[in-house]
Design a protein around this motif. Structure first.
Motif, short mmCIF file in Angstrom:
data_model
loop_
_atom_site.label_atom_id
_atom_site.label_comp_id
_atom_site.label_asym_id
_atom_site.label_seq_id
_atom_site.Cartn_x
_atom_site.Cartn_y
_atom_site.Cartn_z
N ILE A 307 -9.40 -8.32 -1.39
CA ILE A 307 -8.73 -8.51 -2.68
C ILE A 307 -7.22 -8.43 -2.49
O ILE A 307 -6.46 -9.12 -3.16
CB ILE A 307 -9.22 -7.44 -3.68
CG1 ILE A 307 -10.71 -7.64 -3.97
CG2 ILE A 307 -8.42 -7.50 -4.98
CD1 ILE A 307 -11.31 -6.56 -4.84
N THR A 308 -6.80 -7.57 -1.56
CA THR A 308 -5.37 -7.39 -1.30
C THR A 308 -4.95 -8.10 -0.01
O THR A 308 -5.79 -8.57 0.75
CB THR A 308 -5.04 -5.89 -1.19
OG1 THR A 308 -5.79 -5.33 -0.10
CG2 THR A 308 -5.41 -5.17 -2.49
N GLU A 309 -3.65 -8.13 0.23
CA GLU A 309 -3.10 -8.88 1.37
C GLU A 309 -3.34 -8.20 2.72
O GLU A 309 -3.22 -8.82 3.76
CB GLU A 309 -1.57 -9.06 1.19
CG GLU A 309 -1.19 -9.93 0.01
CD GLU A 309 -1.28 -11.40 0.34
OE1 GLU A 309 -1.71 -11.73 1.46
OE2 GLU A 309 -0.96 -12.22 -0.52
N ASN A 310 -3.65 -6.88 2.71
CA ASN A 310 -3.74 -6.09 3.94
C ASN A 310 -2.40 -6.08 4.69
O ASN A 310 -2.35 -6.10 5.91
CB ASN A 310 -4.86 -6.60 4.86
CG ASN A 310 -5.29 -5.54 5.87
OD1 ASN A 310 -5.19 -4.34 5.60
ND2 ASN A 310 -5.76 -5.96 7.02
N LYS A 311 -1.33 -6.10 3.90
CA LYS A 311 0.03 -5.99 4.45
C LYS A 311 0.65 -4.73 3.87
O LYS A 311 1.32 -4.77 2.85
CB LYS A 311 0.86 -7.23 4.10
CG LYS A 311 0.34 -8.51 4.75
CD LYS A 311 1.15 -9.71 4.31
CE LYS A 311 0.61 -10.99 4.95
NZ LYS A 311 1.32 -12.21 4.47
N MET A 312 0.38 -3.61 4.54
CA MET A 312 0.79 -2.32 4.02
C MET A 312 2.29 -2.08 4.21
O MET A 312 2.83 -2.35 5.28
CB MET A 312 0.02 -1.20 4.73
CG MET A 312 -1.48 -1.25 4.51
SD MET A 312 -1.93 -0.70 2.86
CE MET A 312 -3.71 -0.78 2.98
N SER A 313 2.92 -1.57 3.17
CA SER A 313 4.30 -1.10 3.29
C SER A 313 4.35 0.31 2.74
O SER A 313 3.68 0.62 1.74
CB SER A 313 5.26 -2.00 2.50
OG SER A 313 4.90 -2.04 1.14
N LEU A 314 5.10 1.18 3.40
CA LEU A 314 5.23 2.56 2.96
C LEU A 314 5.96 2.57 1.62
O LEU A 314 7.10 2.13 1.52
CB LEU A 314 5.99 3.37 4.01
CG LEU A 314 5.95 4.89 3.87
CD1 LEU A 314 4.52 5.41 3.93
CD2 LEU A 314 6.79 5.54 4.97
N ALA A 315 5.28 3.05 0.57
CA ALA A 315 5.82 2.92 -0.79
C ALA A 315 6.18 4.25 -1.43
O ALA A 315 6.94 4.27 -2.41
CB ALA A 315 4.81 2.19 -1.68
N GLY A 316 5.66 5.35 -0.92
CA GLY A 316 5.95 6.63 -1.55
C GLY A 316 5.62 7.80 -0.63
O GLY A 316 4.74 7.71 0.22
N PRO A 474 -2.05 -7.39 -4.27
CA PRO A 474 -3.21 -8.29 -4.41
C PRO A 474 -2.87 -9.70 -3.93
O PRO A 474 -1.71 -10.14 -4.03
CB PRO A 474 -3.49 -8.28 -5.92
CG PRO A 474 -2.75 -7.11 -6.47
CD PRO A 474 -1.58 -6.89 -5.57
N LYS A 475 -3.86 -10.40 -3.43
CA LYS A 475 -3.65 -11.79 -3.03
C LYS A 475 -3.37 -12.65 -4.27
O LYS A 475 -3.95 -12.41 -5.34
CB LYS A 475 -4.88 -12.32 -2.29
CG LYS A 475 -5.07 -11.67 -0.92
CD LYS A 475 -6.27 -12.24 -0.18
CE LYS A 475 -6.39 -11.61 1.21
NZ LYS A 475 -7.56 -12.09 1.95
N SER A 476 -2.51 -13.62 -4.11
CA SER A 476 -2.06 -14.43 -5.25
C SER A 476 -3.19 -15.22 -5.90
O SER A 476 -3.17 -15.51 -7.08
CB SER A 476 -0.95 -15.38 -4.81
OG SER A 476 -1.41 -16.23 -3.76
N ASN A 477 -4.23 -15.55 -5.10
CA ASN A 477 -5.30 -16.41 -5.63
C ASN A 477 -6.53 -15.65 -6.07
O ASN A 477 -7.52 -16.25 -6.51
CB ASN A 477 -5.70 -17.45 -4.57
CG ASN A 477 -6.38 -16.81 -3.36
OD1 ASN A 477 -6.24 -15.60 -3.14
ND2 ASN A 477 -7.11 -17.58 -2.59
N ILE A 478 -6.50 -14.32 -5.98
CA ILE A 478 -7.75 -13.57 -6.14
C ILE A 478 -8.30 -13.64 -7.56
O ILE A 478 -9.52 -13.65 -7.77
CB ILE A 478 -7.57 -12.10 -5.68
CG1 ILE A 478 -8.93 -11.45 -5.42
CG2 ILE A 478 -6.75 -11.29 -6.65
CD1 ILE A 478 -9.70 -12.06 -4.28
#
Length: 835
Positions: A307-316, A474-478
């Protein structure tokens, strides 16, 4: 564990090793034999009948007829070989794509190659979830265990390292935990697996329900043909006392009954369907999956990477002593930097998980001095427990030790001695971060100086360091993918290891239906079977899932008579993927164990391809049904025009001989396999509910339609026969007009049956370039047979006048076109019900 001290082979060494030891592939299985295929074809019932008929023609002096049937045998064999070649090429391409990859060190670089490219002497890097592609000697390892059940039958994993007596790994086994660097010692047939001949290729697939239905139908028709053959031969022999003539007439009827096109059509449709899916980035490992795709009623999907991009970025960040949430991009305190440092040490030293990659990247930005080269891993506790966590122990040359853990926040809270107030603060922070759709990990540190490490990581006394939060968009097309599933009548369930708040937040962002209800793995395991069957119907989000819980979901859905598709990528997804009707592994982030367990692989990890796969599955099933209905319909008039004049002893009892029947068979084969296989999906296909998988392919209503269509054409041919006899036409003219009626009916049946709902005017607009070509060839050859003197003598035809030709074509047209009224009525009823 560092691997950068090992260079691996260079290109020249790889070439030398390959020349000496060959490729990493098994050769136990008998390769395709052209001669064997020819022999198989020559033992087919239709070919045997043709051979007998051809011999009889030669014996009785009908050289032209005998030669035609001999040529027909060659043509049928060539067409069968061509179809078989297309199917084999499609499946060979699929096998190449589903071959496992492996990771090797060559010339100091870590690269991925196909397992067949491995050579003796290669440095193989294997980690949790990987399918081991060759035998080898362990050079280094960390908390490494292997499942060797394929070789030993023992299901429990075996722990191994370089210092043990058993320091070998074997081809065909899988890594249960940890990481190892292995030097390849044997490949292909020289491996332990190769020597005992346990190639996975030797395992034969069970026949699917559809395949069994088709085989049973063909067997019944062969049996019926055999009975009728003997009855007709006996009747004719009793009347004429001419054994060869009686045999020829019986053979003609037997040929008309055999529906040998049906098994060919099934194999062609399934193999080419798998090939078409492969071109779309969907690798089907088993042909039976193509059949199942159109029946899927529920899709269970993972969240991360699907469902998501699986491109993790440290957010908090939430540091435990400061008790506040911080943006990693802001100026960080020493304590917050220490939290990131400890989370990095809790990660794999060679990261492959997106969250671990993000932590290593953040660490490199925050610290000017990189400590990583100074430390080596002493011990590793792989991801485990409920909720899961993992622990790594590193030690420097100076003796400094780091014991770092990360995992589900609940897991770290359970092994830390925080006060009730502090735990409440942490839980509030978790709720706040999760409500933004962030994925959260807890981080802990332990002090442990002894070398007698505890059996379980939970036995360490951890200090809770804080939380690290990641955002995976989330992926743009999901959302459009979910809408496509919903429109097609397919329910979607999210099955994830993440917590309910994070999953619910992401679900709401993408318009997922049922985002307000969820259940955790622990709650699910407490339910009775009856409660569980009800719960899996009501709930659409399943959180904090572990292997046993995932498997229970799949089995409960199956118990509800759902056809279940399940996506997965990890080692723990293996049992559920295997249990699902359609196991779907991710091509990029999926482990080899997941890919081995799955029946379908999405090359680009894009769930949209699954929606396309369902559409293709429905299209293939619908087109195969059209082809088989066409075959049944067109066989009925051929059978009756041969049988009725013969048994009722009409004036021209032998109106069709084997040469006529086999010509019609040669026309029907390409029509059903070429035209219908290439038909596009009908526009209402993805608006319909999935077909019940248990429903019989030859259901009463559809079989009735085919029989009625066939009888209508039969009545038209028999009417033409009687009409021409009443007008005192010659046998040659009668035969030619009946033949023309059948050919015309065949052409229009092809066009009318392109849809059993939409009109012929709609289907003529369908994009299928083969329709015009096949019809044009049919018309040309038929005209040539009738109006060319040589061929008309062979077929005992006579040139028709314009009026005779027009009448025959008109009768053939009317015998089929009436079904358009049935479709018109059906459309009116459907439109009336939708108002």
């Amino acid at each position: 564990m560092q691997s950068n001290e090992i260079e691996g082979l260079n290109e020249n060494q790889v070439d030398e090793s390959r020349k000496k030891h060959g490729r990493n592939s098994f050769t136990h299985k008998t390769e395709y034999s052209f001669l064997k295929k020819i022999i198989t074809l020559l033992t087919e019932p239709m070919v045997i009948l043709l051979l007998i008929a051809s011999v009889i023609y030669f014996i009785t002096g009908s050289i032209g007829d005998g030669l035609f049937l001999a040529i027909a045998i060659v043509l049928i064999t060539a067409i069968s070989l061509y179809q078989d070649s297309r199917s084999r090429n499609a499946l060979a391409a699929l096998r190449a794509l589903t071959e496992p990859n492996c990771k090797v060190m060559r010339e100091g670089q870590t690269i991925q190659i196909k397992s067949k490219e491995l050579v003796v002497g290669d440095i193989l890097i294997i980690e949790e979830g990987v399918f081991i592609a060759a035998d080898g000697l362990i050079v280094r390892s960390n908390d490494f265990s292997v499942n060797e059940s394929l070789l030993t039958g023992e299901s429990l994993p075996v722990y191994k390292d370089a210092n043990q007596a058993d320091n070998l790994v074997y081809s065909g086994t899988t890594v249960a935990s940890g990481l190892a660097i292995v030097r390849v010692s044997a490949i292909g047939n020289e491996t332990k697996l190769g020597k005992i001949g346990k190639s996975l290729d030797s395992i034969s697939e069970e026949k699917t329900p559809l395949e069994l239905q088709i085989n049973n139908f063909v067997k019944k028709m062969v049996f019926a043909g055999t009975i009728v053959f003997f009855i007709v031969w006996a009747i004719n022999f009793y009347n004429s006392r001419d054994a060869l003539d009686s045999l020829m007439k019986a053979l003609t009827l037997a040929m008309s009954i055999l529906p040998e096109e049906i098994p060919v059509a099934f194999t062609t449709f399934m193999a080419l369907g798998a090939w078409r899916l492969m071109k779309m980035g969907i690798v089907v490992k088993q042909m039976k999956t193509v059949e199942t795709l159109g029946s899927a009623t529920v899709i269970c999907t993972d969240k991360t990477g699907t469902i998501t991009e699986n491109k993790m970025s440290l957010a908090g960040l939430y540091e435990a002593t400061q008790q506040k949430i911080t943006n990693p991009e802001d100026e960080l305190s020493l304590e917050e930097k220490e939290l990131v440092r400890m989370a990095m040490w809790a990660s794999e030293p060679i990261p492959f998980d997106p969250m671990e990659i993000a932590l290593h990247t953040a660490y490199a930005k925050m610290f000017a001095v990189d400590e990583r080269p100074l430390y080596k891993m002493r011990h590793e506790y792989p991801l485990g427990g409920k909720p899961p966590m993992m622990t790594h122990i590193f030690q420097s040359n100076a003796g400094d030790r780091i014991v770092a853990a990360k995992g589900a926040p609940e897991a770290l809270l359970n092994v830390s001695d925080l006060s009730a107030d502090s735990k409440e603060e942490v839980e509030n922070a978790i709720t706040l971060l999760a409500s933004k759709g962030y994925r959260i990990l807890g981080v802990g540190e332990a002090i442990f100086s002894s070398d007698d490490f505890p059996a379980k990581q939970q036995d360490f006394k951890f200090e809770f360091k804080g939380l690290v939060a990641f955002y995976d968009p989330p992926k743009s097309n999901i959302q459009s993918v979910f809408d496509c599933f919903y429109t097609a009548g397919i329910a979607v369930k999210i099955v994830t290891g993440d917590n309910a708040t994070t999953t619910g937040a992401i679900a709401r962002q993408v318009g997922f239906r049922g985002a307000e209800n969820s259940i955790s793995g622990d709650e699910l395991m407490k339910l009775t079977d009856r409660e569980l069957r009800l719960k899996v119907t009501e709930v659409s989000i399943f959180t904090r899932m572990f292997p046993e819980a995932k498997l229970k979901i799949i089995n409960a859905l199956k118990a509800n008579n759902e056809i279940v598709a399940m996506t997965g990528d990890g080692v723990n997804d293996g049992p559920a993927l295997k249990a699902a009707h359609i196991g779907i592994a991710m091509g990029k982030k999926g482990t080899e164990i997941a890919k081995q367990a799955a029946s379908l692989i999405l090359v680009d990890d894009d769930l949209e391809k699954m929606a396309l796969a369902v559409a293709v599955g429905r299209r293939i099933y619908a087109n195969l049904k059209k082809a088989i209905q066409y075959i049944i319909s067109i066989h009925i008039p051929i059978i009756l025009i041969v049988f009725i004049p013969l048994v009722l002893r009409w004036v021209y009892p032998n109106i069709f001989s084997p040469v006529h029947v086999i010509f019609l068979e040669l026309i029907m084969g390409p029509t059903c396999s070429i035209i219908y296989e290439n038909e596009p999906i009908e526009k209402n296909t993805m608006l319909q509910k999935p077909r019940p998988f248990s429903s019989t392919f030859f259901n009463g209503k559809e079989l009735f339609t085919s029989i009625i269509q066939g009888l209508a054409i039969a009545m038209a041919t028999l009417f033409t026969y009687r009409y021409t006899v009443d007008l005192n036409y010659t046998e040659a003219v009668t035969r030619t007009m009946v033949f023309t009626v059948l050919i015309t009916a065949n052409i229009f049946l092809t066009l009318v049956n392109r849809s059993f709902y939409y009109s012929i005017f709609t289907t003529l607009k369908y994009k299928n370039n083969l329709v015009l070509g096949v019809i044009a060839v049919t018309v040309f050859i038929s005209g040539f047979l009738i109006y060319n003197n040589t061929s008309s003598r062979l077929f005992r035809f006579e040139s028709l006048s314009f009026m005779q030709l027009g009448l025959s074509m008109g009768i053939g047209f009317l015998s089929v076109i009436w079904y358009e009224l049935v479709k018109w009525s059906k459309r009116n009823r459907m439109e009336g019900n939708s108002i």
